[in-house]
Design a protein around this motif. Structure first.
Motif, PDB file in Angstrom:
ATOM      1  N   ASN A  71      -2.792  10.489  -8.408  1.00  0.00           N
ATOM      2  CA  ASN A  71      -1.470  10.009  -8.042  1.00  0.00           C
ATOM      3  C   ASN A  71      -1.195  10.163  -6.525  1.00  0.00           C
ATOM      4  O   ASN A  71      -0.198   9.633  -5.894  1.00  0.00           O
ATOM      5  N   GLU A  72      -2.196  10.490  -5.658  1.00  0.00           N
ATOM      6  CA  GLU A  72      -2.316  10.319  -4.352  1.00  0.00           C
ATOM      7  C   GLU A  72      -2.371   9.055  -4.069  1.00  0.00           C
ATOM      8  O   GLU A  72      -2.939   8.171  -4.830  1.00  0.00           O
ATOM      9  N   LEU A  73      -2.082   8.519  -2.740  1.00  0.00           N
ATOM     10  CA  LEU A  73      -2.233   6.918  -2.150  1.00  0.00           C
ATOM     11  C   LEU A  73      -3.446   6.521  -2.451  1.00  0.00           C
ATOM     12  O   LEU A  73      -3.518   5.143  -3.117  1.00  0.00           O
ATOM     13  N   GLY A  74      -4.707   6.904  -2.008  1.00  0.00           N
ATOM     14  CA  GLY A  74      -5.697   6.428  -2.328  1.00  0.00           C
ATOM     15  C   GLY A  74      -6.053   5.549  -1.113  1.00  0.00           C
ATOM     16  O   GLY A  74      -5.063   5.155  -0.414  1.00  0.00           O
ATOM     17  N   PRO A  75      -7.071   4.847  -0.800  1.00  0.00           N
ATOM     18  CA  PRO A  75      -7.401   3.778   0.138  1.00  0.00           C
ATOM     19  C   PRO A  75      -6.670   2.581   0.151  1.00  0.00           C
ATOM     20  O   PRO A  75      -6.120   2.041   1.132  1.00  0.00           O
ATOM     21  N   ALA A 120      -2.853   3.439   0.816  1.00  0.00           N
ATOM     22  CA  ALA A 120      -2.640   4.136   2.182  1.00  0.00           C
ATOM     23  C   ALA A 120      -2.608   2.781   3.208  1.00  0.00           C
ATOM     24  O   ALA A 120      -1.884   2.889   4.256  1.00  0.00           O
ATOM     25  N   ALA A 121      -3.587   1.842   2.865  1.00  0.00           N
ATOM     26  CA  ALA A 121      -3.716   0.798   3.645  1.00  0.00           C
ATOM     27  C   ALA A 121      -2.397  -0.078   3.695  1.00  0.00           C
ATOM     28  O   ALA A 121      -1.565  -0.773   4.697  1.00  0.00           O
ATOM     29  N   MET A 122      -1.730  -0.487   2.380  1.00  0.00           N
ATOM     30  CA  MET A 122      -0.649  -1.171   2.208  1.00  0.00           C
ATOM     31  C   MET A 122       0.535  -0.353   2.950  1.00  0.00           C
ATOM     32  O   MET A 122       1.431  -1.165   3.077  1.00  0.00           O
ATOM     33  N   ALA A 123       0.556   0.902   2.987  1.00  0.00           N
ATOM     34  CA  ALA A 123       1.697   1.504   3.804  1.00  0.00           C
ATOM     35  C   ALA A 123       2.107   1.028   5.248  1.00  0.00           C
ATOM     36  O   ALA A 123       3.085   0.881   5.664  1.00  0.00           O
ATOM     37  N   ALA A 124       0.944   0.422   5.678  1.00  0.00           N
ATOM     38  CA  ALA A 124       0.968  -0.306   7.006  1.00  0.00           C
ATOM     39  C   ALA A 124       1.942  -1.488   7.084  1.00  0.00           C
ATOM     40  O   ALA A 124       2.194  -1.725   8.063  1.00  0.00           O
ATOM     41  N   GLY A 163       6.718   6.302  -3.020  1.00  0.00           N
ATOM     42  CA  GLY A 163       5.714   7.034  -3.489  1.00  0.00           C
ATOM     43  C   GLY A 163       4.324   6.063  -3.202  1.00  0.00           C
ATOM     44  O   GLY A 163       4.138   5.738  -2.098  1.00  0.00           O
ATOM     45  N   ALA A 164       3.887   5.826  -4.414  1.00  0.00           N
ATOM     46  CA  ALA A 164       2.571   4.589  -4.082  1.00  0.00           C
ATOM     47  C   ALA A 164       3.140   3.421  -4.350  1.00  0.00           C
ATOM     48  O   ALA A 164       1.918   2.451  -4.383  1.00  0.00           O
ATOM     49  N   TYR A 165       4.206   2.989  -4.395  1.00  0.00           N
ATOM     50  CA  TYR A 165       4.638   1.593  -4.548  1.00  0.00           C
ATOM     51  C   TYR A 165       5.323   0.859  -3.249  1.00  0.00           C
ATOM     52  O   TYR A 165       5.946   1.315  -2.624  1.00  0.00           O
ATOM     53  N   SER A 181       1.572  -1.975  -6.251  1.00  0.00           N
ATOM     54  CA  SER A 181       0.883  -0.855  -6.261  1.00  0.00           C
ATOM     55  C   SER A 181      -0.482  -0.801  -6.665  1.00  0.00           C
ATOM     56  O   SER A 181      -0.901  -1.730  -7.814  1.00  0.00           O
ATOM     57  N   PHE A 182      -1.551   0.017  -6.242  1.00  0.00           N
ATOM     58  CA  PHE A 182      -3.135   0.001  -6.746  1.00  0.00           C
ATOM     59  C   PHE A 182      -2.915   1.059  -7.818  1.00  0.00           C
ATOM     60  O   PHE A 182      -2.802   2.169  -7.298  1.00  0.00           O
ATOM     61  N   GLN A 183      -3.121   0.756  -9.043  1.00  0.00           N
ATOM     62  CA  GLN A 183      -3.083   1.709 -10.073  1.00  0.00           C
ATOM     63  C   GLN A 183      -4.488   2.171 -10.147  1.00  0.00           C
ATOM     64  O   GLN A 183      -5.350   1.688 -10.721  1.00  0.00           O
ATOM     65  N   ARG A 184      -4.817   3.524  -9.652  1.00  0.00           N
ATOM     66  CA  ARG A 184      -6.116   4.130  -9.575  1.00  0.00           C
ATOM     67  C   ARG A 184      -6.924   4.331 -10.737  1.00  0.00           C
ATOM     68  O   ARG A 184      -8.074   4.543 -10.908  1.00  0.00           O
ATOM     69  N   VAL A 185      -6.234   4.920 -12.074  1.00  0.00           N
ATOM     70  CA  VAL A 185      -6.681   5.124 -12.940  1.00  0.00           C
ATOM     71  C   VAL A 185      -7.275   4.003 -13.765  1.00  0.00           C
ATOM     72  O   VAL A 185      -8.484   4.145 -14.034  1.00  0.00           O
ATOM     73  N   GLU A 186      -6.764   2.674 -13.431  1.00  0.00           N
ATOM     74  CA  GLU A 186      -7.206   1.749 -14.114  1.00  0.00           C
ATOM     75  C   GLU A 186      -7.977   0.705 -13.204  1.00  0.00           C
ATOM     76  O   GLU A 186      -8.693  -0.153 -13.640  1.00  0.00           O
ATOM     77  N   GLY A 187      -7.991   0.932 -11.981  1.00  0.00           N
ATOM     78  CA  GLY A 187      -8.873   0.186 -10.979  1.00  0.00           C
ATOM     79  C   GLY A 187      -8.175  -1.099 -10.662  1.00  0.00           C
ATOM     80  O   GLY A 187      -9.154  -2.060 -10.662  1.00  0.00           O
ATOM     81  N   ARG A 188      -7.070  -1.351 -10.867  1.00  0.00           N
ATOM     82  CA  ARG A 188      -6.262  -2.626 -10.629  1.00  0.00           C
ATOM     83  C   ARG A 188      -5.077  -2.722 -10.081  1.00  0.00           C
ATOM     84  O   ARG A 188      -4.352  -1.608 -10.008  1.00  0.00           O
ATOM     85  N   TRP A 189      -4.567  -3.654  -9.459  1.00  0.00           N
ATOM     86  CA  TRP A 189      -3.345  -3.791  -8.983  1.00  0.00           C
ATOM     87  C   TRP A 189      -2.341  -3.960 -10.002  1.00  0.00           C
ATOM     88  O   TRP A 189      -2.610  -4.763 -11.065  1.00  0.00           O
ATOM     89  N   LYS A 190      -1.207  -3.466  -9.776  1.00  0.00           N
ATOM     90  CA  LYS A 190       0.028  -3.805 -10.618  1.00  0.00           C
ATOM     91  C   LYS A 190       1.223  -4.319  -9.920  1.00  0.00           C
ATOM     92  O   LYS A 190       1.483  -3.842  -8.910  1.00  0.00           O
TER      93      LYS A 190
END
Length: 219
Positions: free
Chosen positions: A53-57, A60-64, A97-99, A122-131
């Motif tokens: 549930n943390e941002l992940g890379p 985190a890059a998208m936050a810029a 959050g992560a969105y 957002s990048f959904q880290r469990v599925e390994g894809r963008w939503k």
């Protein structure tokens, strides 16, 4: 990028070495390995739901991308049609959050009462894809979710939307189904583009670039 588990293990291993010469002894090496294993074990004890549930890379890059962006919108209403361009739009982007939330409004609407469009990426880290999901206020098309197949190449991502109905251009409701994809491309830190390609369910299978949002970050 240094992964968190490696960082934690390295810190735990170095905290107990006060004499550089002692670090070369077999006992010290064994102790360092034990501390590294302890750090990895501590990290693996964190619940997966919390860790992912943390941002992940990717996020985190998208936050810029947070901030104000000037938007130029171009529409082609049919294959080979003349483009209609609209300027004077602003996109407000912020992380929730992560969105990454994007709200498009006229530049003059500083109170955000005349919102034209909202989307979330957002990048959904469990599925390994963008939503992705977009909400269009200017046409009766409903909420439009989309998904990527994978994480993309770091510069662009292709999002395939669920099919949706359009009312048609006349006074009667045509109720025609439409397929669409959105291609998000970053051209450096201060410019990016969203291209949307349409395919009407009319038997022709013709694909055309129907919508483009070109963004430039405000200074």
């Amino acid at each position: 990028m240094l992964e968190r588990r490696h960082f934690v293990g390295a810190v735990l291993g170095s905290m107990f070495i006060s004499d550089p010469a002692a670090a070369q002894t077999p006992a010290a090496k064994a102790g360092g390995s034990a501390q590294l294993e302890l750090g990895n074990a501590a990290l693996s004890a964190v619940p997966a739901a919390q860790r992912l549930n943390e941002l992940g890379p990717e996020n985190a890059a998208m936050a810029a991308c947070a901030g104000l962006w000037d938007v130029t919108e171009t529409v082609w209403d049919k294959p080979g049609g003349d483009p209609v361009t609209t300027t004077g739009l602003v996109a407000e982007r912020r992380m929730i959050g992560a969105y990454l939330q994007e709200v498009i409004r006229p530049a003059s609407d500083t109170s955000s009462r005349d919102i034209k469009r909202i989307d979330y990426l957002s990048f959904q880290r469990v599925e390994g894809r963008w939503k992705y999901v977009s909400i269009e206020m200017r046409a009766p098309v409903g909420i439009m979710p989309a998904y990527s197949f994978d994480r993309g190449d770091g510069k662009s991502v292709v999002l395939a939307h669920d099919s949706f109905a359009i009312a048609g251009g006349g006074s009667d409701v045509a109720g025609q189904m439409l397929r669409m994809n959105t291609v998000v491309t970053r051209d450096g830190p201060d410019r990016d583009v969203k291209n949307q390609h349409f395919i009407l369910s009319d038997g022709a299978g013709t694909v055309w670039l129907a919508h483009r949002y070109a963004y430039a970050r405000r200074a």
